[in-house]
Design a protein around this motif. Sequence first.
Motif, PDB file in Angstrom:
ATOM      1  N   VAL A  41     -28.702  23.685   4.184  1.00 16.44           N
ATOM      2  CA  VAL A  41     -29.165  24.727   3.628  1.00 16.44           C
ATOM      3  C   VAL A  41     -29.267  25.540   4.351  1.00 16.44           C
ATOM      4  N   VAL A  42     -29.460  25.562   5.612  1.00 14.45           N
ATOM      5  CA  VAL A  42     -29.681  26.694   6.585  1.00 14.45           C
ATOM      6  C   VAL A  42     -27.842  27.544   7.044  1.00 14.45           C
ATOM      7  N   LEU A  43     -27.302  26.489   6.451  1.00 12.73           N
ATOM      8  CA  LEU A  43     -25.859  27.057   6.871  1.00 12.73           C
ATOM      9  C   LEU A  43     -25.416  27.908   5.486  1.00 12.73           C
ATOM     10  N   LEU A  44     -26.227  27.408   4.464  1.00 13.12           N
ATOM     11  CA  LEU A  44     -26.158  27.856   3.106  1.00 13.12           C
ATOM     12  C   LEU A  44     -26.882  29.602   3.143  1.00 13.12           C
ATOM     13  N   TYR A  45     -28.075  29.581   3.170  1.00 14.33           N
ATOM     14  CA  TYR A  45     -27.977  30.978   3.282  1.00 14.33           C
ATOM     15  C   TYR A  45     -28.074  31.964   4.963  1.00 14.33           C
ATOM     16  N   THR A  46     -27.595  31.475   5.204  1.00  9.70           N
ATOM     17  CA  THR A  46     -26.948  31.926   6.341  1.00  9.70           C
ATOM     18  C   THR A  46     -25.361  32.542   6.278  1.00  9.70           C
ATOM     19  N   GLY A  49     -26.279  35.460   3.491  1.00  6.36           N
ATOM     20  CA  GLY A  49     -26.571  36.660   3.833  1.00  6.36           C
ATOM     21  C   GLY A  49     -25.265  37.759   4.897  1.00  6.36           C
ATOM     22  N   LEU A  50     -24.421  36.555   5.644  1.00 11.30           N
ATOM     23  CA  LEU A  50     -23.749  37.419   6.870  1.00 11.30           C
ATOM     24  C   LEU A  50     -23.019  37.658   5.382  1.00 11.30           C
ATOM     25  N   GLN A  51     -22.295  37.183   4.768  1.00 10.59           N
ATOM     26  CA  GLN A  51     -21.219  38.094   3.492  1.00 10.59           C
ATOM     27  C   GLN A  51     -21.844  38.980   3.103  1.00 10.59           C
ATOM     28  N   LEU A  52     -23.134  39.184   1.919  1.00  8.35           N
ATOM     29  CA  LEU A  52     -24.144  40.028   1.245  1.00  8.35           C
ATOM     30  C   LEU A  52     -23.052  41.069   1.783  1.00  8.35           C
ATOM     31  N   PHE A  53     -24.146  41.221   3.563  1.00  7.42           N
ATOM     32  CA  PHE A  53     -24.711  42.159   4.271  1.00  7.42           C
ATOM     33  C   PHE A  53     -22.898  42.974   4.730  1.00  7.42           C
ATOM     34  N   SER A  54     -22.073  41.523   5.283  1.00  4.86           N
ATOM     35  CA  SER A  54     -21.341  42.571   5.872  1.00  4.86           C
ATOM     36  C   SER A  54     -20.436  43.082   3.826  1.00  4.86           C
ATOM     37  N   VAL A 275     -18.906  37.167  -5.975  1.00  2.00           N
ATOM     38  CA  VAL A 275     -19.209  36.126  -6.759  1.00  2.00           C
ATOM     39  C   VAL A 275     -19.399  34.935  -6.419  1.00  2.00           C
ATOM     40  N   GLY A 276     -18.788  35.276  -5.092  1.00  2.00           N
ATOM     41  CA  GLY A 276     -18.892  33.877  -4.842  1.00  2.00           C
ATOM     42  C   GLY A 276     -19.910  33.352  -4.172  1.00  2.00           C
ATOM     43  N   PRO A 277     -20.486  34.140  -3.123  1.00  2.00           N
ATOM     44  CA  PRO A 277     -22.344  34.137  -2.905  1.00  2.00           C
ATOM     45  C   PRO A 277     -22.911  33.721  -3.915  1.00  2.00           C
ATOM     46  N   GLY A 278     -22.882  34.785  -4.667  1.00  3.31           N
ATOM     47  CA  GLY A 278     -23.830  34.351  -5.725  1.00  3.31           C
ATOM     48  C   GLY A 278     -23.735  32.971  -6.386  1.00  3.31           C
ATOM     49  N   LEU A 279     -22.648  32.803  -6.663  1.00  5.18           N
ATOM     50  CA  LEU A 279     -23.083  31.233  -7.229  1.00  5.18           C
ATOM     51  C   LEU A 279     -23.076  29.874  -6.498  1.00  5.18           C
ATOM     52  N   ALA A 280     -22.393  30.437  -4.540  1.00  5.68           N
ATOM     53  CA  ALA A 280     -23.264  29.789  -4.482  1.00  5.68           C
ATOM     54  C   ALA A 280     -25.288  29.409  -3.766  1.00  5.68           C
ATOM     55  N   ILE A 281     -25.412  30.353  -4.135  1.00  7.92           N
ATOM     56  CA  ILE A 281     -27.134  29.998  -3.749  1.00  7.92           C
ATOM     57  C   ILE A 281     -27.504  29.271  -4.673  1.00  7.92           C
ATOM     58  N   VAL A 282     -26.378  29.940  -6.121  1.00  9.88           N
ATOM     59  CA  VAL A 282     -27.338  28.393  -8.087  1.00  9.88           C
ATOM     60  C   VAL A 282     -26.855  27.275  -7.467  1.00  9.88           C
ATOM     61  N   PHE A 305     -22.835  19.235  -8.526  1.00 12.84           N
ATOM     62  CA  PHE A 305     -21.366  19.583  -8.329  1.00 12.84           C
ATOM     63  C   PHE A 305     -20.432  20.345  -8.569  1.00 12.84           C
ATOM     64  N   GLU A 306     -20.085  21.064 -10.141  1.00  9.07           N
ATOM     65  CA  GLU A 306     -18.859  21.681 -10.502  1.00  9.07           C
ATOM     66  C   GLU A 306     -19.322  23.329 -10.432  1.00  9.07           C
ATOM     67  N   ILE A 307     -20.377  23.789 -10.515  1.00  7.64           N
ATOM     68  CA  ILE A 307     -20.951  24.974  -9.306  1.00  7.64           C
ATOM     69  C   ILE A 307     -20.665  25.671  -7.880  1.00  7.64           C
ATOM     70  N   ALA A 308     -21.115  24.058  -7.360  1.00 12.32           N
ATOM     71  CA  ALA A 308     -19.772  24.169  -5.866  1.00 12.32           C
ATOM     72  C   ALA A 308     -19.235  24.051  -5.759  1.00 12.32           C
ATOM     73  N   MET A 309     -17.879  23.705  -6.739  1.00  9.92           N
ATOM     74  CA  MET A 309     -16.494  23.302  -6.621  1.00  9.92           C
ATOM     75  C   MET A 309     -15.594  24.648  -6.389  1.00  9.92           C
ATOM     76  N   LEU A 310     -16.449  25.417  -7.954  1.00  9.12           N
ATOM     77  CA  LEU A 310     -15.903  26.379  -8.542  1.00  9.12           C
ATOM     78  C   LEU A 310     -16.462  27.925  -7.810  1.00  9.12           C
ATOM     79  N   SER A 311     -18.106  27.923  -7.084  1.00 10.65           N
ATOM     80  CA  SER A 311     -17.632  28.479  -5.099  1.00 10.65           C
ATOM     81  C   SER A 311     -17.361  28.692  -4.309  1.00 10.65           C
ATOM     82  N   ILE A 312     -16.554  26.801  -4.405  1.00 15.06           N
ATOM     83  CA  ILE A 312     -15.900  27.410  -3.058  1.00 15.06           C
ATOM     84  C   ILE A 312     -14.376  28.287  -3.878  1.00 15.06           C
TER      85      ILE A 312
END
Length: 446
Positions: A41-46, A49-54, A275-282, A305-312
Amino acid sequence: MLNKMLSKMLTKMLTKMSANEEGPKPGLAMYARLATAFVGVVLLYTGVGLQLFSAGNLYNVPLSMYCQAYSGSGDLATAQSFKTLISTAYDSRKACLALNGTDRDKCCASIGGYSGLCARPDVPAADYRSNGTFASARDKLNLTTSILGSLFGVNTSASYNGANAEFWCKNCPNDYRKNCPFNSADSGTGSITDSKVCNCPGGTISSSGQAFWATIGEASLASDYILCSDKAQVYKAYINSLFPEFTSSIVDDATNNFYSRCLQGRSSTGYILAVGPGLAIVAGVLLILSLHKKFANSVVPVAGFEIAMLSIALELVSFWPLSFTGAASLISRYSFCAGYSYPVVLNASVSNTASTRAAPTFFNGSPCYDLNSEGQSSPNPFVQQLGVFNAGYVSGGVLIIVSLLVLLAVVSKHADVIFEMKLAGKITLNGGGGGGGSNGGSNGKP
């Protein structure tokens, strides 16, 4: 605070999951899953946040930073500087086109040729200060674009969004290699003098101590990353200088249209990057919910599982505009030159001789990233910001991919544990007692 809340939530979920177990309280395996889920969870939200800021900063580099790298000064072009520039261009053009034969050819050659200030020789007497020489405002803009297009780096009056630094910046670098359409620069070594460096109508030439950096020729690549509001500000000044008869509302309409087109040009790339980080949150939320026993036998784990694969997959796709058509492509055109000297690096140190008054370049012509015109080992501020946020976005993407894989592993193992407990009769997913417990079957009897 967020980490504490997530830790409490995960502890509560996994404790409830094992509330119906017989025997001792949850052991080391459960706490290992808890710790792994917390790290995920920590890695995910870090990473998110890093992607959206960058991504937000990658395409919003201040124009003043670009001008600082180009000319040693962060001043942007103004209405007054454009008036001086355009007046000088039209006056020089009119004087050359008033000549005949070879005299006209020589004069035009000194100011950029018939694709430069002498463009459109069929209207030699045109003067932007007199509306009587133009059929419409569009004709004036088209002619001015034809005259100054080679200097500004634009082909049509609708392509100013991709203009180069000569359009956006007020001042000029004291660089003898720059193409100046007002004073022809002699390319012979040793014969270049200050008087033959572009006199920068409307601005000033950088002086000693004002460091600037060499830039790539494809200026439109750099223009893609400049803040749209800064570009619109300069474009508004250009319209004001070219059309003093326009009312403020007309100028505002033209500026707003330019600003909108600038944003629209980045919308597709922005969608891919977001869209990638957005789906990663979901996916992260669904995978965390999957750790609770009430969701273990629902569609939540499958959806996660399906949304995680799509996000990756989308995270990997989002690297494409950065690596091949975006910031990485621009950054790769610069070379590291610090520590090298002539002939590997040209103009590696500052010199008072006219032939070396230029920013350093590698011997193959690529501009130096870490050497400026004063011979100082200093990074190009514009390219540096692009590099930092490009690396930040890619790093955030890697963190998201790793975190989703970690959470998927935890959820998969958790599902196995739930299934084993169900088979052992220690837990039921509908809240009732197990089949082999004292409350199972028919009062515990077969």
